[in-house]
Design an enzyme around this catalytic site. Structure first.
Site, mmCIF file in Angstrom:
data_model
loop_
_atom_site.group_PDB
_atom_site.id
_atom_site.type_symbol
_atom_site.label_atom_id
_atom_site.label_comp_id
_atom_site.label_asym_id
_atom_site.label_seq_id
_atom_site.Cartn_x
_atom_site.Cartn_y
_atom_site.Cartn_z
ATOM 1 C CB CYS A 43 78.932 19.908 86.513
ATOM 2 S SG CYS A 43 80.029 20.593 85.244
ATOM 3 C CG HIS B 254 82.873 20.033 82.106
ATOM 4 N ND1 HIS B 254 81.749 20.695 81.666
ATOM 5 C CD2 HIS B 254 83.885 20.402 81.292
ATOM 6 C CE1 HIS B 254 82.078 21.453 80.631
ATOM 7 N NE2 HIS B 254 83.363 21.288 80.386
ATOM 8 C CG ASP C 227 78.821 21.127 78.032
ATOM 9 O OD1 ASP C 227 78.035 21.524 78.912
ATOM 10 O OD2 ASP C 227 80.037 20.975 78.242
ATOM 11 C CB SER C 228 79.600 25.609 78.475
ATOM 12 O OG SER C 228 80.066 24.608 79.376
ATOM 13 C CD GLU D 116 85.627 22.990 77.972
ATOM 14 O OE1 GLU D 116 84.879 22.145 78.491
ATOM 15 O OE2 GLU D 116 85.598 23.272 76.768
ATOM 16 C CB CYS E 132 75.156 22.071 79.458
ATOM 17 S SG CYS E 132 75.743 23.404 80.503
#
Ligand code: DGL
Length: 274
Positions: A185, A187, A9-10, A151, A73
């Protein structure tokens, strides 16, 4: 030798996907890469996302030689999955917004999509909606500040502050009278409970963890649960004391102490830079 499953993932968004599968199959090897050097993806162009993801995945494969890679992601999947499959000789599982199950579960045929700017505006998502949710009104909402907050800060912030941050998004979905919100998403899987509280039980959130875990196990040939028609969750062995996994980042300059704490919190071993 145990199979290795890689999650990418980012940032930290893919962790709930890893944890879900690790609960089902604690005996596999788990490796995770957070591309924190390039976070966030959701406000970058497709071209840039493609370049950074292909590069990071190349290094990740070299370092960990995984048997399967979960692109945990939505943004990276929507933009790069065909290119990854073309370039690397490793099976990939993509994570895309769970629009299909949401459309079939919706009673009033009004669903919400909560994702990054890139995911809500990409033609891939439009196609997904017209293919699987053609009978629904889909109301999309993106907020890159919430993604960055999760994040970088959420795990050091009190719950009521997190709640304040989410009020505009929750109000949007309430106003549009949707009965399901797709967490498009990764997150946002960290805030499921908080969001559902804001919805006062009237709107359900939906994500793709179950389907992604099934598909990953199927690729690895360890999907007995699927063959015997059991729910994968029924095979869960929740004794995580003996398992863990390795957590890598792409930069040691960005927020590294925070990442080490998060790795620890989810029983992953911080293992350095890739
Ligand atoms: N977690 C990612 C997703 O599922 C994106 C977060 C970002 O903007 O980097 O889309």
């Amino acid at each position: 030798m145990n199979k290795t499953i890689a999650f990418f993932d980012s940032g930290i968004g893919g962790i709930p996907y890893l944890v879900h599968l690790r609960n089902i199959k604690p005996d596999l090897n788990y490796v995770y890469l957070a591309d924190n050097a390039n976070f966030p993806y959701g406000i970058k162009s497709g071209e840039i996302i493609k370049e950074i993801v292909l590069s990071a995945i190349g290094r990740f494969i070299e370092k960990t030689a995984p048997d399967v890679i979960v692109i945990a992601c939505n943004t990276a999947t929507v933009v790069t999955l065909p290119y990854l499959r073309e370039k690397f000789n490793v099976p990939f599982v993509g994570v895309v917004p769970a629009v299909k199950p949401a459309a079939s579960m919706s009673e009033n045929k009004r669903i919400g999509l909560f994702a990054t700017n890139k995911t809500v505006s990409d033609s891939y998502t439009d196609n997904l909606i017209s293919q699987f949710a053609g009978n629904c009104e889909v109301h999309k909402y993106a907020d890159s500040n919430i993604v960055s907050f999760i994040e970088n800060k959420m795990f050091e912030t009190e719950d009521n502050k997190v709640l304040e941050f989410l009020v505009p998004a929750a109000n949007f979905f309430i106003k549009e009278d949707v009965d399901h919100v797709v967490l498009g998403c990764t997150h946002f899987l960290f805030i499921t409970d908080i969001l559902e509280n804001l919805f006062s039980g009237k709107i359900k959130t939906i994500d793709s963890r179950e389907g992604v875990s099934r598909q990953t196990l199927h690729i690895l040939g360890c999907d007995k649960a699927r063959d015997s028609n059991m729910d994968v969750a029924q095979c869960a062995n929740n004794d995580q004391s003996k398992n863990s996994g390795s957590f890598y980042v792409t930069s040691s300059d960005v927020n590294i102490d925070y990442y080490k704490k998060i790795a620890d919190r989810f029983m992953l071993k911080y293992s350095g830079i890739i």
